[in-house]
Scaffold this motif. Structure first.
Motif, mmCIF file in Angstrom:
data_model
loop_
_atom_site.group_PDB
_atom_site.id
_atom_site.type_symbol
_atom_site.label_atom_id
_atom_site.label_comp_id
_atom_site.label_asym_id
_atom_site.label_seq_id
_atom_site.Cartn_x
_atom_site.Cartn_y
_atom_site.Cartn_z
ATOM 1 N N GLU A 87 0.811 -1.224 0.000
ATOM 2 C CA GLU A 87 0.000 0.000 0.000
ATOM 3 C C GLU A 87 0.841 1.270 0.000
ATOM 4 O O GLU A 87 0.555 2.220 -0.737
ATOM 5 C CB GLU A 87 -0.934 -0.008 1.214
ATOM 6 N N ARG A 128 0.714 4.043 -3.089
ATOM 7 C CA ARG A 128 0.259 5.429 -2.900
ATOM 8 C C ARG A 128 1.345 6.434 -3.261
ATOM 9 O O ARG A 128 1.067 7.483 -3.843
ATOM 10 C CB ARG A 128 -0.217 5.633 -1.461
ATOM 11 N N ALA A 135 1.628 6.433 -7.034
ATOM 12 C CA ALA A 135 0.469 7.121 -7.599
ATOM 13 C C ALA A 135 0.629 8.635 -7.491
ATOM 14 O O ALA A 135 0.277 9.377 -8.419
ATOM 15 C CB ALA A 135 -0.808 6.673 -6.887
ATOM 16 N N TYR A 136 1.176 9.106 -6.366
ATOM 17 C CA TYR A 136 1.436 10.538 -6.224
ATOM 18 C C TYR A 136 2.378 11.039 -7.316
ATOM 19 O O TYR A 136 2.163 12.090 -7.930
ATOM 20 C CB TYR A 136 2.027 10.864 -4.848
ATOM 21 N N ASP A 138 -2.996 2.611 -9.782
ATOM 22 C CA ASP A 138 -2.388 2.363 -8.475
ATOM 23 C C ASP A 138 -3.373 2.646 -7.343
ATOM 24 O O ASP A 138 -3.464 1.879 -6.371
ATOM 25 C CB ASP A 138 -1.125 3.207 -8.296
ATOM 26 N N TYR A 139 -4.105 3.744 -7.458
ATOM 27 C CA TYR A 139 -5.070 4.058 -6.398
ATOM 28 C C TYR A 139 -6.178 3.007 -6.340
ATOM 29 O O TYR A 139 -6.680 2.699 -5.258
ATOM 30 C CB TYR A 139 -5.669 5.446 -6.603
ATOM 31 N N ILE A 148 -7.256 1.206 -3.033
ATOM 32 C CA ILE A 148 -8.642 1.335 -2.562
ATOM 33 C C ILE A 148 -9.263 -0.025 -2.294
ATOM 34 O O ILE A 148 -9.964 -0.232 -1.293
ATOM 35 C CB ILE A 148 -9.487 2.119 -3.596
ATOM 36 N N ASP A 202 -11.865 4.448 1.381
ATOM 37 C CA ASP A 202 -10.526 5.033 1.310
ATOM 38 C C ASP A 202 -10.665 6.507 0.908
ATOM 39 O O ASP A 202 -10.726 6.843 -0.273
ATOM 40 C CB ASP A 202 -9.692 4.262 0.282
ATOM 41 N N GLU A 255 -8.600 9.110 1.176
ATOM 42 C CA GLU A 255 -7.457 9.630 0.424
ATOM 43 C C GLU A 255 -7.451 9.107 -1.004
ATOM 44 O O GLU A 255 -7.348 9.876 -1.964
ATOM 45 C CB GLU A 255 -6.159 9.223 1.115
ATOM 46 N N GLY A 256 -7.557 7.793 -1.153
ATOM 47 C CA GLY A 256 -7.483 7.189 -2.481
ATOM 48 C C GLY A 256 -8.602 7.636 -3.397
ATOM 49 O O GLY A 256 -8.378 7.942 -4.573
ATOM 50 N N ARG A 306 -8.212 11.353 -4.560
ATOM 51 C CA ARG A 306 -7.183 11.565 -5.582
ATOM 52 C C ARG A 306 -7.524 10.850 -6.884
ATOM 53 O O ARG A 306 -7.250 11.362 -7.978
ATOM 54 C CB ARG A 306 -5.834 11.130 -5.028
ATOM 55 N N ARG A 307 -8.152 9.672 -6.784
ATOM 56 C CA ARG A 307 -8.580 9.003 -8.009
ATOM 57 C C ARG A 307 -9.678 9.804 -8.690
ATOM 58 O O ARG A 307 -9.714 9.922 -9.931
ATOM 59 C CB ARG A 307 -9.068 7.582 -7.702
#
Length: 277
Positions: free
Chosen positions: A140, A144, A147-148, A162-163, A167, A174, A176-177, A180-181
């Motif tokens: 994980e 993450r 992905a950033y 990746d997210y 997730i 999730d 955060e995920g 951002r996704r």
């Protein structure tokens, strides 16, 4: 939220003091393992590190290393303490030693990737993360962080991939995920998918003002002005003095439903705190 705003927020979260120190249970397991924790130095070091007393943590991890020089975990722990106290060269040396002792040490590789990213060595950071994910595709922390980097590079599809794995790796929503996704999907104009993610965040956190703001903006891009207005009104119920929501609501109410012209991009606001790493 603009790309630049989101990336700045993500970078602060990923490269700050959000770290994955062992839990109390993990520390107990370490003490009862074959290698153990002679003198309890690892456990004390973790306690000091959690309190951000890094000098004391480094001293304890150093004693743990002296007692068990072939145990990679304390090199990684000390490296993490060095990184968070701003001693990059020493951190790099400890990560290298942890990896030398255990080439599959994913934690040390991810931490070294963070350090490389802070030094703007993006390519080297990606190589570290790729190596971790080759052996453990569901790691994980590595997912993450990679992905950033993909978000930073505007490689939306790769960031989404990746997210998505991250997730699906946890049972709860999730935040955060999905945030951002959703942002990446919005930039690909996959508005339905972006709406799905932002809606899940709202369902999990019904008082999250920024989640309503993000969804309102997507509705506006789709020409769904009434739904956009409803989300903006919800923001004002939660935060009556929100000047940005007031301005955008006035704009949206002037537009006809058939119009697709985008409203001004929302002002930068704080994103949800990333999960612990």
């Amino acid at each position: 939220m603009t790309l630049r705003s989101l990336i700045c927020l993500v970078l602060i979260a990923l490269l700050s003091g959000v770290v994955a120190w062992p839990t109390t249970a993990e520390a107990r397991r370490s003490r009862s393992s074959v290698s153990g924790d002679p003198g309890g130095h690892t456990n004390r070091g973790v306690k000091y590190a959690r309190k951000k007393e890094y000098d004391k943590a480094i001293a304890e991890f150093t004693k743990a290393i002296e007692a068990q020089p072939k145990d990679p975990k304390n090199y990684r722990n000390r490296g993490l303490s060095y990184r968070l106290s701003g001693q990059a060269a020493k951190a790099r040396a400890d990560y290298a030693k942890a990896i030398e002792l255990n080439p599959d040490a994913s934690g040390a590789r991810v931490e070294r990737a963070r350090l490389l990213l802070r030094q703007k060595k993006t390519g080297a950071a990606l190589k570290e993360l790729d190596q971790v994910l080759e052996s453990n595709p569901r790691d994980e922390s590595a997912l993450r962080l990679r992905a950033y980097i993909y978000l930073q590079q505007k490689k939306w599809d790769k960031a989404i991939a990746d997210y998505t794995i991250a997730i699906n790796s946890i049972a709860k929503v999730d935040i955060e995920g999905r945030t951002r996704r959703g942002f990446a999907n919005r930039n690909l104009k996959k508005y339905d998918l972006a709406l799905e993610d932002f809606t899940k965040v709202i369902e999990a956190q019904p008082k999250d003002v920024e989640a309503y703001r993000r969804r309102a903006y997507v509705y506006r891009l789709m020409g769904e002005n009434e739904k956009s207005a409803a989300d903006l009104e919800k923001i004002l119920k939660l935060k009556p003095d929100d000047a940005d929501a007031k301005e955008r609501l006035k704009y949206v109410k002037k537009m006809k439903p058939a119009k697709v012209k985008a409203a001004p991009s929302p002002k930068a606001k704080a994103s949800p705190t990333p999960a612990k790493r």
